[in-house]
Design a protein around this motif. Structure first.
Motif, PDB file in Angstrom:
ATOM      1  N   GLU A 254       0.823  -1.226   0.000  1.00 21.28           N
ATOM      2  CA  GLU A 254       0.000   0.000   0.000  1.00 21.28           C
ATOM      3  C   GLU A 254       0.848   1.263   0.000  1.00 21.28           C
ATOM      4  O   GLU A 254       0.632   2.184  -0.794  1.00 21.28           O
TER       5      GLU A 254
ATOM      6  N   ASP B 199      -0.738  -4.909   3.082  1.00 21.80           N
ATOM      7  CA  ASP B 199      -1.270  -3.732   3.760  1.00 21.80           C
ATOM      8  C   ASP B 199      -0.652  -3.728   5.148  1.00 21.80           C
ATOM      9  O   ASP B 199      -1.037  -4.543   5.992  1.00 21.80           O
TER      10      ASP B 199
ATOM     11  N   ILE C 271      -0.701  -1.686   7.760  1.00 24.35           N
ATOM     12  CA  ILE C 271      -1.702  -1.458   8.803  1.00 24.35           C
ATOM     13  C   ILE C 271      -3.036  -1.243   8.096  1.00 24.35           C
ATOM     14  O   ILE C 271      -3.238  -0.218   7.441  1.00 24.35           O
ATOM     15  N   ASP C 272      -3.934  -2.210   8.216  1.00 28.13           N
ATOM     16  CA  ASP C 272      -5.278  -2.019   7.680  1.00 28.13           C
ATOM     17  C   ASP C 272      -6.130  -1.533   8.847  1.00 28.13           C
ATOM     18  O   ASP C 272      -6.219  -2.197   9.881  1.00 28.13           O
TER      19      ASP C 272
ATOM     20  N   TRP D 164      -4.861  -4.469  -1.673  1.00 29.67           N
ATOM     21  CA  TRP D 164      -4.124  -4.865  -0.465  1.00 29.67           C
ATOM     22  C   TRP D 164      -5.053  -4.972   0.752  1.00 29.67           C
ATOM     23  O   TRP D 164      -4.731  -5.649   1.705  1.00 29.67           O
ATOM     24  N   ASP D 165      -6.218  -4.288   0.697  1.00 30.81           N
ATOM     25  CA  ASP D 165      -7.170  -4.388   1.818  1.00 30.81           C
ATOM     26  C   ASP D 165      -7.817  -5.765   1.914  1.00 30.81           C
ATOM     27  O   ASP D 165      -8.165  -6.208   3.003  1.00 30.81           O
TER      28      ASP D 165
HETATM   29 MG   LIG Z   1      -6.182  -1.081   4.189  1.00 37.15          MG
END
Ligand SMILES: [Mg+2]
Ligand SMILES: O=P(O)(O)O[C@H]1[C@H](O)[C@@H](O)[C@@H](O)[C@@H](O)[C@@H]1O
Ligand SMILES: [Mg+2]
Length: 290
Positions: A69, A89, A91-92, A218-219
């Protein structure tokens, strides 16, 4: 044929190591920068965790590729090739991280020939490690997961997100989608603030469906295989096959619930993750893609 288990095991170990960096900063005051909107935040910890993950993987697997990300935010291309690729990701749920709202996750997916071989979602504050390997089931802290199998949308808890978009078209589309779902009716609508963890709750059976428009590959790349390996269904919000670059997803307990949601949910225009940002025009007013 490789089964990539060595990569999965390595991914789990570095996700747990990197979570120490997330947790060390979780209660601290944070410097916040904005990306695509006033609600699309990034901190130095997001960037540091991504550097930690990518450098550890590159040292072990020097020929592998990456879609991260914060690397993409810094100008790296977001192009999925047939090469072994880690989709990260760091830090989601960055808004949650900034506000100390305890749902933040490290999300790592791994693809070969554009097919996801495994996904890892580590909800750091909860210490919940979700993972799945293609054809081998989905697990939460080692316990096998099974989606709810619910077939009747009026008996569903549906999870979604009001993402980072703050333009009128996106906001009116997202809120009218929630209204139409509640009018079906459904039992409830929930949002944790992290797409990855939201979607993993469909795999646990604690939620029956998740949908979102505007998130990025990436989420959800890791949580998509976790839902599929738990017996759930993943598709595009228009009912077509799931495409992680399309920025649209429905994950559900069954095809009938997924189709019921596809019938009421409308999408707003979004540039695909793999579209060249310099060449595309999107959004209601044809504004350059954000
Ligand atoms: Mg995210
Ligand atoms: O916290 P992020 O990694 O930026 O992901 C967020 C995303 O920014 C936001 O728009 C929503 O889609 C959330 O569900 C994501 O987790
Ligand atoms: Mg993030």
């Amino acid at each position: 044929m490789s089964d990539w288990t060595d990569c999965l095991d390595f991914g789990v170990s570095i996700a747990k190591q990197a979570s120490e960096t997330v947790l060390a900063a979780f209660l601290l005051q944070k410097e916040v920068q904005l990306k695509s909107s006033p609600a699309d935040l990034v901190t130095e910890t997001d960037q540091r965790v991504e550097r930690i993950l990518i450098s550890a993987i590159r040292a072990r697997f020097p020929l592998h590729r990456f879609i991260g990300e914060e690397s993409v935010a810094a100008g790296e291309p977001c192009v999925l090739t047939d090469e072994p690729t880690w989709i990260i990701d760091p830090i989601d749920g960055t808004v949650n991280f900034v506000h100390r709202f305890p749902f933040v996750a490290i999300s790592i997916a791994f693809t070969v020939n554009k097919q996801t071989e495994f996904g890892i979602v580590y909800s750091c504050v909860e210490d919940k490690l979700f993972h799945a390997q293609r054809g081998r089931g989905a697990f939460l802290n080692g316990e096998k997961l099974q989606a709810s199998g619910q077939e009747d949308v009026s008996k569903c808890v549906v999870v979604t997100e009001i993402g980072a978009e703050r333009d009128d078209l996106a906001l009116s589309t997202m809120t009218s989608n929630i209204l139409r779902l509640l009018q079906l009716p459904v039992h409830g609508v929930r949002a944790l603030g992290t797409a990855a963890v939201d979607m993993c709750h469909v795999a646990t059976g604690g939620a029956d469906a998740y949908y979102h428009i505007g998130m990025h590959c990436w989420d959800i790349a890791a949580s998509a295989i976790i839902v599929q390996e738990a017996g759930g269904v993943v598709m595009d919000t228009d009912g077509s096959d799931f495409d992680m670059m399309s920025r649209r997803v429905i994950a559900a307990s069954s095809t009938s619930v997924a189709n019921s949601i596809a019938q009421v949910v409308q999408a707003f225009p979004c540039r695909r993750d793999d579209e060249d940002p310099t060449r595309c025009v999107c959004g209601a007013a044809g504004v350059k893609g954000v």
